[in-house]
Design an enzyme around this catalytic site. Structure first.
Site, PDB file in Angstrom:
ATOM      1  N   TYR A  88       0.850  -1.190   0.000  1.00 17.52           N
ATOM      2  CA  TYR A  88       0.000   0.000   0.000  1.00 17.52           C
ATOM      3  C   TYR A  88       0.886   1.241   0.000  1.00 17.52           C
ATOM      4  O   TYR A  88       1.903   1.282   0.706  1.00 17.52           O
ATOM      5  CB  TYR A  88      -0.889  -0.013   1.248  1.00 17.52           C
ATOM      6  CG  TYR A  88      -1.841   1.149   1.336  1.00 17.52           C
ATOM      7  CD1 TYR A  88      -2.890   1.283   0.433  1.00 17.52           C
ATOM      8  CD2 TYR A  88      -1.695   2.126   2.312  1.00 17.52           C
ATOM      9  CE1 TYR A  88      -3.775   2.356   0.506  1.00 17.52           C
ATOM     10  CE2 TYR A  88      -2.574   3.198   2.403  1.00 17.52           C
ATOM     11  CZ  TYR A  88      -3.615   3.301   1.492  1.00 17.52           C
ATOM     12  OH  TYR A  88      -4.477   4.369   1.569  1.00 17.52           O
ATOM     13  N   ASP A  97      -1.279  15.513   6.383  1.00 10.66           N
ATOM     14  CA  ASP A  97      -2.053  14.840   5.334  1.00 10.66           C
ATOM     15  C   ASP A  97      -3.325  15.630   5.046  1.00 10.66           C
ATOM     16  O   ASP A  97      -4.433  15.199   5.365  1.00 10.66           O
ATOM     17  CB  ASP A  97      -2.378  13.420   5.844  1.00 10.66           C
ATOM     18  CG  ASP A  97      -3.134  12.580   4.845  1.00 10.66           C
ATOM     19  OD1 ASP A  97      -3.098  12.895   3.649  1.00 10.66           O
ATOM     20  OD2 ASP A  97      -3.774  11.600   5.285  1.00 10.66           O
ATOM     21  N   ASP A 118      -3.036   5.454  -2.690  1.00  8.65           N
ATOM     22  CA  ASP A 118      -4.012   6.400  -2.146  1.00  8.65           C
ATOM     23  C   ASP A 118      -3.953   7.674  -2.988  1.00  8.65           C
ATOM     24  O   ASP A 118      -2.977   8.429  -2.918  1.00  8.65           O
ATOM     25  CB  ASP A 118      -3.585   6.680  -0.690  1.00  8.65           C
ATOM     26  CG  ASP A 118      -4.454   7.692   0.020  1.00  8.65           C
ATOM     27  OD1 ASP A 118      -5.371   8.243  -0.598  1.00  8.65           O
ATOM     28  OD2 ASP A 118      -4.180   7.917   1.222  1.00  8.65           O
ATOM     29  N   ASP A 154      -6.069  10.137  -2.682  1.00 11.41           N
ATOM     30  CA  ASP A 154      -6.833  11.169  -1.978  1.00 11.41           C
ATOM     31  C   ASP A 154      -8.158  11.456  -2.702  1.00 11.41           C
ATOM     32  O   ASP A 154      -8.887  10.545  -3.032  1.00 11.41           O
ATOM     33  CB  ASP A 154      -5.994  12.450  -1.824  1.00 11.41           C
ATOM     34  CG  ASP A 154      -4.900  12.314  -0.760  1.00 11.41           C
ATOM     35  OD1 ASP A 154      -4.881  11.300  -0.046  1.00 11.41           O
ATOM     36  OD2 ASP A 154      -4.066  13.224  -0.649  1.00 11.41           O
ATOM     37  N   HIS A 198      -7.205   4.292  -5.002  1.00  8.26           N
ATOM     38  CA  HIS A 198      -8.480   4.650  -4.372  1.00  8.26           C
ATOM     39  C   HIS A 198      -8.673   6.149  -4.339  1.00  8.26           C
ATOM     40  O   HIS A 198      -7.736   6.925  -4.166  1.00  8.26           O
ATOM     41  CB  HIS A 198      -8.700   3.968  -3.018  1.00  8.26           C
ATOM     42  CG  HIS A 198      -7.842   4.394  -1.870  1.00  8.26           C
ATOM     43  ND1 HIS A 198      -7.975   5.606  -1.244  1.00  8.26           N
ATOM     44  CD2 HIS A 198      -6.865   3.729  -1.201  1.00  8.26           C
ATOM     45  CE1 HIS A 198      -7.114   5.674  -0.240  1.00  8.26           C
ATOM     46  NE2 HIS A 198      -6.410   4.552  -0.200  1.00  8.26           N
ATOM     47  N   GLU A 230     -11.344   9.179  -2.844  1.00 12.70           N
ATOM     48  CA  GLU A 230     -12.293   9.361  -1.744  1.00 12.70           C
ATOM     49  C   GLU A 230     -13.258  10.508  -2.005  1.00 12.70           C
ATOM     50  O   GLU A 230     -13.053  11.328  -2.920  1.00 12.70           O
ATOM     51  CB  GLU A 230     -11.524   9.588  -0.434  1.00 12.70           C
ATOM     52  CG  GLU A 230     -10.848  10.933  -0.352  1.00 12.70           C
ATOM     53  CD  GLU A 230      -9.701  10.971   0.658  1.00 12.70           C
ATOM     54  OE1 GLU A 230      -8.980   9.965   0.799  1.00 12.70           O
ATOM     55  OE2 GLU A 230      -9.523  12.028   1.287  1.00 12.70           O
ATOM     56  N   CYS A 237      -7.033  13.285   7.471  1.00 14.88           N
ATOM     57  CA  CYS A 237      -7.038  11.856   7.809  1.00 14.88           C
ATOM     58  C   CYS A 237      -8.465  11.429   8.104  1.00 14.88           C
ATOM     59  O   CYS A 237      -9.191  12.120   8.818  1.00 14.88           O
ATOM     60  CB  CYS A 237      -6.139  11.605   9.016  1.00 14.88           C
ATOM     61  SG  CYS A 237      -6.446   9.999   9.811  1.00 14.88           S
ATOM     62  N   ARG A 289     -13.384   5.166  -2.084  1.00 16.82           N
ATOM     63  CA  ARG A 289     -13.380   5.284  -0.619  1.00 16.82           C
ATOM     64  C   ARG A 289     -14.479   6.262  -0.237  1.00 16.82           C
ATOM     65  O   ARG A 289     -14.594   7.327  -0.854  1.00 16.82           O
ATOM     66  CB  ARG A 289     -12.016   5.788  -0.149  1.00 16.82           C
ATOM     67  CG  ARG A 289     -12.047   6.377   1.263  1.00 16.82           C
ATOM     68  CD  ARG A 289     -10.662   6.653   1.785  1.00 16.82           C
ATOM     69  NE  ARG A 289     -10.671   7.705   2.797  1.00 16.82           N
ATOM     70  CZ  ARG A 289      -9.609   8.096   3.476  1.00 16.82           C
ATOM     71  NH1 ARG A 289      -8.430   7.534   3.268  1.00 16.82           N
ATOM     72  NH2 ARG A 289      -9.686   9.078   4.365  1.00 16.82           N
ATOM     73  N   GLU A 316     -14.306   3.959   5.022  1.00 17.84           N
ATOM     74  CA  GLU A 316     -13.334   4.528   5.970  1.00 17.84           C
ATOM     75  C   GLU A 316     -13.931   4.680   7.369  1.00 17.84           C
ATOM     76  O   GLU A 316     -15.101   5.037   7.530  1.00 17.84           O
ATOM     77  CB  GLU A 316     -12.859   5.894   5.432  1.00 17.84           C
ATOM     78  CG  GLU A 316     -11.953   6.681   6.370  1.00 17.84           C
ATOM     79  CD  GLU A 316     -10.594   6.026   6.653  1.00 17.84           C
ATOM     80  OE1 GLU A 316     -10.538   4.831   6.951  1.00 17.84           O
ATOM     81  OE2 GLU A 316      -9.571   6.761   6.590  1.00 17.84           O
ATOM     82  N   ASN A 358      -9.156  -0.630   6.932  1.00 18.47           N
ATOM     83  CA  ASN A 358      -7.996   0.223   7.225  1.00 18.47           C
ATOM     84  C   ASN A 358      -7.640   0.085   8.702  1.00 18.47           C
ATOM     85  O   ASN A 358      -8.321   0.623   9.568  1.00 18.47           O
ATOM     86  CB  ASN A 358      -8.369   1.672   6.883  1.00 18.47           C
ATOM     87  CG  ASN A 358      -7.288   2.668   7.248  1.00 18.47           C
ATOM     88  OD1 ASN A 358      -6.172   2.286   7.610  1.00 18.47           O
ATOM     89  ND2 ASN A 358      -7.614   3.951   7.147  1.00 18.47           N
TER      90      ASN A 358
HETATM   91  C1  LIG Z   1      -5.350   5.445   4.868  1.00 15.56           C
HETATM   92  C2  LIG Z   1      -4.964   6.881   4.876  1.00 15.56           C
HETATM   93  O1  LIG Z   1      -5.769   7.572   3.946  1.00 15.56           O
HETATM   94  C3  LIG Z   1      -3.518   7.057   4.407  1.00 15.56           C
HETATM   95  O2  LIG Z   1      -3.235   8.099   3.810  1.00 15.56           O
HETATM   96  O3  LIG Z   1      -2.708   6.196   4.694  1.00 15.56           O
HETATM   97  C4  LIG Z   1      -5.072   7.550   6.279  1.00 15.56           C
HETATM   98  C5  LIG Z   1      -4.279   6.844   7.345  1.00 15.56           C
HETATM   99  C6  LIG Z   1      -4.048   7.636   8.619  1.00 15.56           C
HETATM  100  O4  LIG Z   1      -3.960   8.875   8.567  1.00 15.56           O
HETATM  101  O5  LIG Z   1      -3.908   7.024   9.662  1.00 15.56           O
HETATM  102  C7  LIG Z   1      -6.545   7.693   6.627  1.00 15.56           C
HETATM  103  O6  LIG Z   1      -7.135   8.722   6.263  1.00 15.56           O
HETATM  104  O7  LIG Z   1      -7.101   6.777   7.240  1.00 15.56           O
HETATM  105 MG   LIG Z   2      -4.893   8.975   2.806  1.00 12.07          MG
END
Ligand SMILES: C[C@](O)(C(=O)O)[C@H](CC(=O)O)C(=O)O
Ligand SMILES: [Mg+2]
Length: 299
Positions: free
Chosen positions: A48, A62, A89, A91, A116, A118, A126, A161, A191, A213
């Site tokens: 991943y 993030d 990912d 986004d 993926h 979202e 996040c 997602r 999610e 996840n």
């Molecule tokens: C899965 C996720 O999108 C990621 O970017 O890895 C994040 C992981 C995290 O921030 O813990 C998420 O939004 O869950």
């Molecule tokens: Mg992410």
């Protein structure tokens, strides 16, 4: 030696085949190409590439600051170093539906097996933090339609997602998941589900593969592989875990340097030079040109 032997097309076809078997595939998150090779060496099913890790690696939160080029560049570096399928990912797809389409083509060119996208608004966050917002259903559908139409390899997995569970509750989130499948999503990433019962409900409502996840310090309990398999999950990711572990170990090393002034005491915790060379196939380079790269190492 050098890059993976399997082409992206072969990896995508293999990923599709394994997913169709209904088994649970384990995808730890790689924080660089080298860690992807470790994931492969340990016999996992895929790699991943986390948006959170790409951002954190650059010292950024993030929140949608990373660019398509940065994410695609990282995905390419990782995908070319492993025979395993890579799920990346993307986004929110980096903009409007037309941007989503270009993102999918860029990531496809980077050699990934799945992407993926979202339904959060921009700026995103996040999925396990409070205060998230999602776009309306039609906008979410338009993103997925654009992604599906843009791929040139029909085996590239387009995963939708949805972050709507935390925003609108499970029943509304399941309705949205169904709409995203109708829009062409090959798989669903629900999610921030909170319990195994919620995964069971999603499983019962959908006919496509679903992802769990298992990110730490978030909203989900850290279920085991067996628990997730029992409720019919098809892919499990530990997106940031290897980075968290590595950073924990790095901090311990720096503390040891501060206190002991030497790292001799931590040698047993380090990857041995011989294991590193094994992971990067130093021997392969040696065989290619023993005049330049010959090297022996005792462990
Ligand atoms: C899965 C996720 O999108 C990621 O970017 O890895 C994040 C992981 C995290 O921030 O813990 C998420 O939004 O869950
Ligand atoms: Mg992410």
């Amino acid at each position: 030696m050098l890059y993976a032997e399997s082409t992206a097309a072969v990896k995508r076809a293999g990923f599709r085949e394994r997913l169709s078997s209904g088994e649970l595939l384990r995808f730890p998150g790689a924080f660089n190409p080298l860690s992807a090779r470790l994931i492969q060496q340990r016999g996992f099913d895929g790699v991943y590439v986390s948006g959170a890790v790409v951002a954190a690696d650059l010292g950024l939160p993030d929140i949608g600051l990373t660019t398509l080029s940065e994410v695609a560049g990282r995905a390419r570096q990782i995908a070319r170093m492993t025979e395993l399928p890579v799920l990346v990912d993307a986004d929110t797809g980096f903009g409007e539906p037309m941007n989503v389409a270009r993102s999918v083509q860029e990531l496809e060119d980077a050699g990934v097996a799945g992407v993926h996208i979202e339904d959060q608004v921009n700026p995103k966050r996040c999925g396990h933090l409070d205060g998230k917002e999602v776009v309306d259903e039609q906008t979410a559908i338009n993103r997925i339609r654009a992604a599906v139409q843009a791929r040139r390899d029909a085996n590239l997995l387009i995963m939708a997602r949805t972050d709507s569970r935390a925003v609108a509750g499970l029943p509304a989130a399941i309705d949205r998941m169904k709409a995203l499948v109708d829009a062409g999503a090959d798989a669903i990433f629900p999610e921030a589900l909170t319990s195994l019962a919620e995964f069971e409900a999603v499983r019962a409502a959908l006919d496509v593969p679903i992802l769990a996840n298992m990110t730490e310090f978030g909203k989900s309990e850290l279920f085991t592989v067996d628990q997730l398999r029992d409720v019919g999950v098809n892919i499990v990711i530990w997106p940031v875990s290897l980075l968290r572990l590595a950073m924990g170990a790095a901090l311990a090393g720096l503390e040891e340097l501060e206190t002991a002034g030497s790292l001799a005491g931590l040698l047993p915790r380090m990857q041995h030079r011989a294991d590193l060379y094994d992971l990067i196939d130093y021997a392969g380079y040696n065989a290619f040109d023993s005049g330049v790269f010959n090297f022996t190492l005792e462990k």
